[in-house]
Design a protein around this motif. Sequence first.
Motif, PDB file in Angstrom:
ATOM      1  N   SER A  19       0.335  -2.716  -5.143  1.00  0.00           N
ATOM      2  CA  SER A  19       1.656  -2.821  -4.503  1.00  0.00           C
ATOM      3  C   SER A  19       2.321  -1.459  -4.390  1.00  0.00           C
ATOM      4  O   SER A  19       3.000  -1.174  -3.399  1.00  0.00           O
ATOM      5  CB  SER A  19       2.569  -3.770  -5.288  1.00  0.00           C
ATOM      6  OG  SER A  19       2.089  -5.089  -5.190  1.00  0.00           O
ATOM      7  N   LEU A  20       2.113  -0.612  -5.386  1.00  0.00           N
ATOM      8  CA  LEU A  20       2.675   0.746  -5.330  1.00  0.00           C
ATOM      9  C   LEU A  20       2.157   1.476  -4.098  1.00  0.00           C
ATOM     10  O   LEU A  20       2.932   2.061  -3.336  1.00  0.00           O
ATOM     11  CB  LEU A  20       2.323   1.524  -6.608  1.00  0.00           C
ATOM     12  CG  LEU A  20       2.730   2.996  -6.639  1.00  0.00           C
ATOM     13  CD1 LEU A  20       4.244   3.152  -6.551  1.00  0.00           C
ATOM     14  CD2 LEU A  20       2.192   3.665  -7.889  1.00  0.00           C
ATOM     15  N   GLY A  21       0.853   1.433  -3.883  1.00  0.00           N
ATOM     16  CA  GLY A  21       0.278   2.078  -2.701  1.00  0.00           C
ATOM     17  C   GLY A  21       0.811   1.484  -1.410  1.00  0.00           C
ATOM     18  O   GLY A  21       1.154   2.208  -0.472  1.00  0.00           O
ATOM     19  N   ASP A  22       0.893   0.154  -1.379  1.00  0.00           N
ATOM     20  CA  ASP A  22       1.416  -0.518  -0.184  1.00  0.00           C
ATOM     21  C   ASP A  22       2.877  -0.141   0.060  1.00  0.00           C
ATOM     22  O   ASP A  22       3.280   0.123   1.195  1.00  0.00           O
ATOM     23  CB  ASP A  22       1.296  -2.036  -0.313  1.00  0.00           C
ATOM     24  CG  ASP A  22      -0.146  -2.521  -0.259  1.00  0.00           C
ATOM     25  OD1 ASP A  22      -1.034  -1.752   0.170  1.00  0.00           O
ATOM     26  OD2 ASP A  22      -0.384  -3.684  -0.674  1.00  0.00           O
ATOM     27  N   ASP A  23       3.678  -0.104  -1.012  1.00  0.00           N
ATOM     28  CA  ASP A  23       5.105   0.200  -0.869  1.00  0.00           C
ATOM     29  C   ASP A  23       5.352   1.666  -0.512  1.00  0.00           C
ATOM     30  O   ASP A  23       6.357   1.986   0.115  1.00  0.00           O
ATOM     31  CB  ASP A  23       5.871  -0.186  -2.136  1.00  0.00           C
ATOM     32  CG  ASP A  23       5.955  -1.702  -2.327  1.00  0.00           C
ATOM     33  OD1 ASP A  23       5.739  -2.431  -1.334  1.00  0.00           O
ATOM     34  OD2 ASP A  23       6.231  -2.147  -3.456  1.00  0.00           O
ATOM     35  N   LEU A  24       4.430   2.554  -0.885  1.00  0.00           N
ATOM     36  CA  LEU A  24       4.564   3.962  -0.482  1.00  0.00           C
ATOM     37  C   LEU A  24       4.436   4.118   1.032  1.00  0.00           C
ATOM     38  O   LEU A  24       4.892   5.110   1.596  1.00  0.00           O
ATOM     39  CB  LEU A  24       3.531   4.839  -1.196  1.00  0.00           C
ATOM     40  CG  LEU A  24       3.874   5.222  -2.628  1.00  0.00           C
ATOM     41  CD1 LEU A  24       2.671   5.865  -3.312  1.00  0.00           C
ATOM     42  CD2 LEU A  24       5.080   6.152  -2.684  1.00  0.00           C
ATOM     43  N   GLU A  25       3.833   3.133   1.689  1.00  0.00           N
ATOM     44  CA  GLU A  25       3.712   3.164   3.151  1.00  0.00           C
ATOM     45  C   GLU A  25       5.083   3.222   3.828  1.00  0.00           C
ATOM     46  O   GLU A  25       5.199   3.689   4.957  1.00  0.00           O
ATOM     47  CB  GLU A  25       2.938   1.948   3.655  1.00  0.00           C
ATOM     48  CG  GLU A  25       1.443   2.020   3.418  1.00  0.00           C
ATOM     49  CD  GLU A  25       0.799   3.120   4.229  1.00  0.00           C
ATOM     50  OE1 GLU A  25       0.952   3.158   5.464  1.00  0.00           O
ATOM     51  OE2 GLU A  25       0.126   3.957   3.612  1.00  0.00           O
ATOM     52  N   ASN A  26       6.130   2.737   3.143  1.00  0.00           N
ATOM     53  CA  ASN A  26       7.485   2.792   3.702  1.00  0.00           C
ATOM     54  C   ASN A  26       7.950   4.228   3.937  1.00  0.00           C
ATOM     55  O   ASN A  26       8.841   4.466   4.750  1.00  0.00           O
ATOM     56  CB  ASN A  26       8.479   2.070   2.786  1.00  0.00           C
ATOM     57  CG  ASN A  26       8.240   0.578   2.759  1.00  0.00           C
ATOM     58  OD1 ASN A  26       7.953  -0.028   3.781  1.00  0.00           O
ATOM     59  ND2 ASN A  26       8.344  -0.013   1.577  1.00  0.00           N
ATOM     60  N   ALA A  27       7.362   5.183   3.222  1.00  0.00           N
ATOM     61  CA  ALA A  27       7.720   6.593   3.392  1.00  0.00           C
ATOM     62  C   ALA A  27       6.917   7.236   4.524  1.00  0.00           C
ATOM     63  O   ALA A  27       7.043   8.436   4.771  1.00  0.00           O
ATOM     64  CB  ALA A  27       7.509   7.360   2.087  1.00  0.00           C
ATOM     65  N   LYS A  28       6.095   6.456   5.192  1.00  0.00           N
ATOM     66  CA  LYS A  28       5.272   6.923   6.314  1.00  0.00           C
ATOM     67  C   LYS A  28       4.481   8.190   5.958  1.00  0.00           C
ATOM     68  O   LYS A  28       4.652   9.246   6.565  1.00  0.00           O
ATOM     69  CB  LYS A  28       6.127   7.137   7.553  1.00  0.00           C
ATOM     70  CG  LYS A  28       6.875   5.869   7.931  1.00  0.00           C
ATOM     71  CD  LYS A  28       7.349   5.870   9.332  1.00  0.00           C
ATOM     72  CE  LYS A  28       8.098   4.635   9.749  1.00  0.00           C
ATOM     73  NZ  LYS A  28       8.245   3.520   8.913  1.00  0.00           N
ATOM     74  N   PRO A  29       3.597   8.064   4.963  1.00  0.00           N
ATOM     75  CA  PRO A  29       2.815   9.237   4.540  1.00  0.00           C
ATOM     76  C   PRO A  29       1.845   9.693   5.631  1.00  0.00           C
ATOM     77  O   PRO A  29       1.508   8.928   6.536  1.00  0.00           O
ATOM     78  CB  PRO A  29       2.059   8.733   3.315  1.00  0.00           C
ATOM     79  CG  PRO A  29       1.977   7.257   3.506  1.00  0.00           C
ATOM     80  CD  PRO A  29       3.217   6.863   4.248  1.00  0.00           C
ATOM     81  N   THR A  30       1.419  10.939   5.521  1.00  0.00           N
ATOM     82  CA  THR A  30       0.403  11.467   6.430  1.00  0.00           C
ATOM     83  C   THR A  30      -0.873  11.720   5.634  1.00  0.00           C
ATOM     84  O   THR A  30      -0.816  12.117   4.467  1.00  0.00           O
ATOM     85  CB  THR A  30       0.847  12.780   7.106  1.00  0.00           C
ATOM     86  OG1 THR A  30       1.118  13.744   6.100  1.00  0.00           O
ATOM     87  CG2 THR A  30       2.075  12.565   7.960  1.00  0.00           C
ATOM     88  N   ILE A  31      -1.982  11.458   6.270  1.00  0.00           N
ATOM     89  CA  ILE A  31      -3.289  11.693   5.661  1.00  0.00           C
ATOM     90  C   ILE A  31      -4.066  12.572   6.635  1.00  0.00           C
ATOM     91  O   ILE A  31      -4.195  12.236   7.807  1.00  0.00           O
ATOM     92  CB  ILE A  31      -4.054  10.373   5.410  1.00  0.00           C
ATOM     93  CG1 ILE A  31      -3.320   9.500   4.393  1.00  0.00           C
ATOM     94  CG2 ILE A  31      -5.452  10.669   4.881  1.00  0.00           C
ATOM     95  CD1 ILE A  31      -2.466   8.475   5.010  1.00  0.00           C
ATOM     96  N   LYS A  32      -4.535  13.705   6.138  1.00  0.00           N
ATOM     97  CA  LYS A  32      -5.326  14.565   7.023  1.00  0.00           C
ATOM     98  C   LYS A  32      -6.565  15.058   6.299  1.00  0.00           C
ATOM     99  O   LYS A  32      -6.579  15.196   5.075  1.00  0.00           O
ATOM    100  CB  LYS A  32      -4.499  15.723   7.567  1.00  0.00           C
ATOM    101  CG  LYS A  32      -3.964  16.677   6.545  1.00  0.00           C
ATOM    102  CD  LYS A  32      -3.119  17.751   7.215  1.00  0.00           C
ATOM    103  CE  LYS A  32      -2.460  18.627   6.170  1.00  0.00           C
ATOM    104  NZ  LYS A  32      -1.633  19.655   6.761  1.00  0.00           N
ATOM    105  N   VAL A  33      -7.603  15.287   7.084  1.00  0.00           N
ATOM    106  CA  VAL A  33      -8.844  15.845   6.552  1.00  0.00           C
ATOM    107  C   VAL A  33      -8.679  17.358   6.531  1.00  0.00           C
ATOM    108  O   VAL A  33      -8.454  17.978   7.580  1.00  0.00           O
ATOM    109  CB  VAL A  33     -10.060  15.430   7.404  1.00  0.00           C
ATOM    110  CG1 VAL A  33     -11.321  16.137   6.929  1.00  0.00           C
ATOM    111  CG2 VAL A  33     -10.240  13.922   7.370  1.00  0.00           C
TER     112      VAL A  33
END
Length: 170
Positions: A147-161
């Motif tokens: 749930s922590l990971g799912d709820d962090l989605e509210n901050a609209k994180p970016t993932i880059k290679v």
Amino acid sequence: MSIEGLIKKIKGLSRDDIRKALAYQFNSTDTLIEKINDKLNSDSAHAEGQRLGDIETEIDEDSIYFPEAPEFCEHEFKIKRIIEGTSTFNQEIDISDHTEHTTDTITGESYKYNATVTEEYTCDLDKLNQEQINELITDISEKDFVSLGDDLENAKPTIKVLSIELEEQA
């Protein structure tokens, strides 16, 4: 509680807790395989009539690790993830027969590469409202890392290679 309190709680998490929380937040294995194959294709010298055959790439999910704890700058945190895989392929060579106007393809050498992919997850906690901050704190308190990971989605994180390193194996 404030963002500062949330940051303190996040800093108190172990790497294993963070791994559990962010397990599904990074790129999928299919996306990573596609990026590795693209890099193999772009790095390969394509002489006239030569190309890579079908590339078989596998990601070793047991190789996933976080080389360091999250790095904080103000209310933003970043964390790197490293994952490894292997790619194999045969070189294919086209040979033109000008008298019959046909092209035959023969299989050339086989190649195997180890791939190491470094990704970076960046999350700006300033994008969260008070209710979302409280949900994250509750997730941490209850050790509900999915749930922590799912709820962090509210901050609209970016993932880059950040990088893909390829090492040819003999």
